[in-house]
Design a protein around this motif. Structure first.
Motif, mmCIF file in Angstrom:
data_model
loop_
_atom_site.group_PDB
_atom_site.id
_atom_site.type_symbol
_atom_site.label_atom_id
_atom_site.label_comp_id
_atom_site.label_asym_id
_atom_site.label_seq_id
_atom_site.Cartn_x
_atom_site.Cartn_y
_atom_site.Cartn_z
ATOM 1 N N GLY A 32 3.041 -5.755 -2.026
ATOM 2 C CA GLY A 32 2.057 -5.133 -1.503
ATOM 3 C C GLY A 32 0.931 -5.368 -0.213
ATOM 4 N N LEU A 33 0.443 -4.099 -0.050
ATOM 5 C CA LEU A 33 -1.041 -4.732 0.245
ATOM 6 C C LEU A 33 -2.270 -3.685 -0.274
ATOM 7 C CD1 LEU A 33 0.760 -2.566 4.294
ATOM 8 C CD2 LEU A 33 -0.067 -5.095 3.167
ATOM 9 N N THR A 34 -3.594 -4.758 0.287
ATOM 10 C CA THR A 34 -4.717 -4.246 0.260
ATOM 11 C C THR A 34 -4.450 -3.031 0.862
ATOM 12 O OG1 THR A 34 -5.868 -5.674 1.492
ATOM 13 C CG2 THR A 34 -5.473 -6.695 -0.565
ATOM 14 N N PRO A 35 -6.451 -1.798 0.769
ATOM 15 C CA PRO A 35 -6.624 -1.291 0.990
ATOM 16 C C PRO A 35 -6.768 -1.362 2.462
ATOM 17 C CG PRO A 35 -7.402 -0.700 -1.186
ATOM 18 C CD PRO A 35 -6.411 -2.437 -0.529
ATOM 19 N N SER A 36 -7.923 -2.746 2.776
ATOM 20 C CA SER A 36 -8.288 -3.803 3.911
ATOM 21 C C SER A 36 -7.078 -4.050 4.985
ATOM 22 C CB SER A 36 -9.140 -4.733 3.684
ATOM 23 O OG SER A 36 -10.114 -4.414 2.602
ATOM 24 N N GLN A 37 -5.800 -4.127 4.443
ATOM 25 C CA GLN A 37 -4.203 -4.903 4.875
ATOM 26 C C GLN A 37 -4.281 -3.626 5.586
ATOM 27 O OE1 GLN A 37 -2.824 -6.627 1.808
ATOM 28 N NE2 GLN A 37 -2.973 -9.295 3.142
ATOM 29 N N LEU A 38 -3.975 -2.344 4.897
ATOM 30 C CA LEU A 38 -3.381 -1.197 5.820
ATOM 31 C C LEU A 38 -4.197 -0.772 6.545
ATOM 32 C CD1 LEU A 38 -1.964 0.511 2.327
ATOM 33 C CD2 LEU A 38 -1.007 0.318 3.627
ATOM 34 N N ALA A 39 -5.692 -0.384 6.129
ATOM 35 C CA ALA A 39 -6.698 -0.065 7.293
ATOM 36 C C ALA A 39 -6.647 -0.462 8.497
ATOM 37 C CB ALA A 39 -8.088 -0.126 6.729
ATOM 38 N N ASP A 40 -6.720 -1.525 8.536
ATOM 39 C CA ASP A 40 -6.034 -2.564 9.908
ATOM 40 C C ASP A 40 -4.849 -2.511 10.423
ATOM 41 O OD1 ASP A 40 -8.971 -3.152 9.136
ATOM 42 O OD2 ASP A 40 -8.374 -6.171 8.485
ATOM 43 N N GLN A 41 -3.717 -2.084 9.460
ATOM 44 C CA GLN A 41 -2.414 -2.393 10.184
ATOM 45 C C GLN A 41 -2.646 -0.775 11.029
ATOM 46 O OE1 GLN A 41 0.485 -3.244 7.234
ATOM 47 N NE2 GLN A 41 1.801 -1.917 8.390
ATOM 48 N N LEU A 42 -2.940 0.163 9.950
ATOM 49 C CA LEU A 42 -2.790 1.743 9.985
ATOM 50 C C LEU A 42 -4.252 2.413 11.689
ATOM 51 C CD1 LEU A 42 -1.572 2.843 7.646
ATOM 52 C CD2 LEU A 42 -0.548 2.309 9.033
ATOM 53 N N GLU A 43 -5.119 1.026 11.507
ATOM 54 C CA GLU A 43 -6.295 1.563 12.130
ATOM 55 C C GLU A 43 -6.546 2.882 11.905
ATOM 56 O OE1 GLU A 43 -4.828 1.465 16.860
ATOM 57 O OE2 GLU A 43 -4.637 -0.796 16.366
ATOM 58 N N VAL A 64 -0.860 1.014 -8.239
ATOM 59 C CA VAL A 64 -1.857 -0.224 -7.889
ATOM 60 C C VAL A 64 -2.496 -1.260 -8.945
ATOM 61 C CG1 VAL A 64 -3.722 1.136 -8.842
ATOM 62 C CG2 VAL A 64 -4.159 0.059 -7.029
ATOM 63 N N GLU A 65 -2.373 -2.196 -8.517
ATOM 64 C CA GLU A 65 -2.869 -2.527 -9.666
ATOM 65 C C GLU A 65 -4.033 -3.533 -8.928
ATOM 66 O OE1 GLU A 65 -0.258 -7.820 -10.876
ATOM 67 O OE2 GLU A 65 0.463 -6.231 -9.525
ATOM 68 N N GLN A 66 -4.230 -4.651 -9.875
ATOM 69 C CA GLN A 66 -6.084 -4.928 -10.150
ATOM 70 C C GLN A 66 -5.742 -6.727 -9.848
ATOM 71 O OE1 GLN A 66 -9.397 -3.582 -10.323
ATOM 72 N NE2 GLN A 66 -10.644 -5.673 -9.058
ATOM 73 N N GLN A 67 -5.936 -7.258 -8.865
ATOM 74 C CA GLN A 67 -5.642 -8.965 -8.503
ATOM 75 C C GLN A 67 -7.170 -8.974 -8.251
ATOM 76 O OE1 GLN A 67 -2.560 -9.691 -6.922
ATOM 77 N NE2 GLN A 67 -0.807 -9.641 -8.000
ATOM 78 N N GLY A 68 -7.380 -9.635 -9.603
ATOM 79 C CA GLY A 68 -8.747 -10.013 -8.943
ATOM 80 C C GLY A 68 -10.173 -8.995 -8.510
ATOM 81 N N ARG A 69 -10.275 -9.495 -7.583
ATOM 82 C CA ARG A 69 -11.414 -8.522 -6.910
ATOM 83 C C ARG A 69 -10.464 -7.338 -5.806
ATOM 84 N NH1 ARG A 69 -16.555 -11.426 -4.948
ATOM 85 N NH2 ARG A 69 -16.302 -9.530 -2.894
ATOM 86 N N ASN A 70 -9.247 -8.087 -5.626
ATOM 87 C CA ASN A 70 -8.406 -6.818 -5.241
ATOM 88 C C ASN A 70 -7.498 -5.903 -5.655
ATOM 89 O OD1 ASN A 70 -9.039 -7.844 -2.256
ATOM 90 N ND2 ASN A 70 -8.214 -9.201 -2.736
ATOM 91 N N LEU A 71 -7.615 -4.977 -5.330
ATOM 92 C CA LEU A 71 -6.145 -3.443 -5.076
ATOM 93 C C LEU A 71 -5.177 -3.098 -4.423
ATOM 94 C CD1 LEU A 71 -8.173 -0.204 -5.689
ATOM 95 C CD2 LEU A 71 -7.721 -1.800 -7.740
#
Length: 107
Positions: A32-43, A64-71
């Protein structure tokens, strides 16, 4: 999968940005990917991405799964396969679906 779920999934994928997000999650696999990773990857802007992820989640195409502070978002392969199965359920009226090359143009 029933018709209502298929229409919902297809409607969610009928937007270029959501299709890109879904494909990126399919490529990412079970990690999976975090929203930040997706946003960066897809600009894409994070606020815009959030809307698209919500639409895909509502259609059952991502989890969607919560892992610590990340989704962590992941493609819902079971739903993806169910949609593909629904679309091809009666393919070729039960006969072999061999694809043949289109006839050549003699222009």
């Amino acid at each position: 999968m029933n018709e209502e779920l298929a229409v919902s999934a297809l409607a969610a994928l009928a937007h270029a940005q959501r299709l890109k997000v879904f494909r990126a999650l399919v490529v990412a696999g079970t990690t999976g990917l975090t929203p930040s990773q997706l946003a960066d990857q897809l600009e894409v802007a994070r606020s815009n991405l959030s809307f698209h992820l919500k639409e895909l989640a509502n259609a059952g195409l991502v989890s969607v799964e919560q892992q610590g502070r990340n989704l962590i978002y992941r493609a819902a392969y079971d739903q993806m396969n169910a949609l593909l199965g629904y679309l091809t359920e009666h393919c070729c009226a039960g006969s072999d679906c061999a694809v043949s090359a289109p006839p050549r143009c003699s222009c």
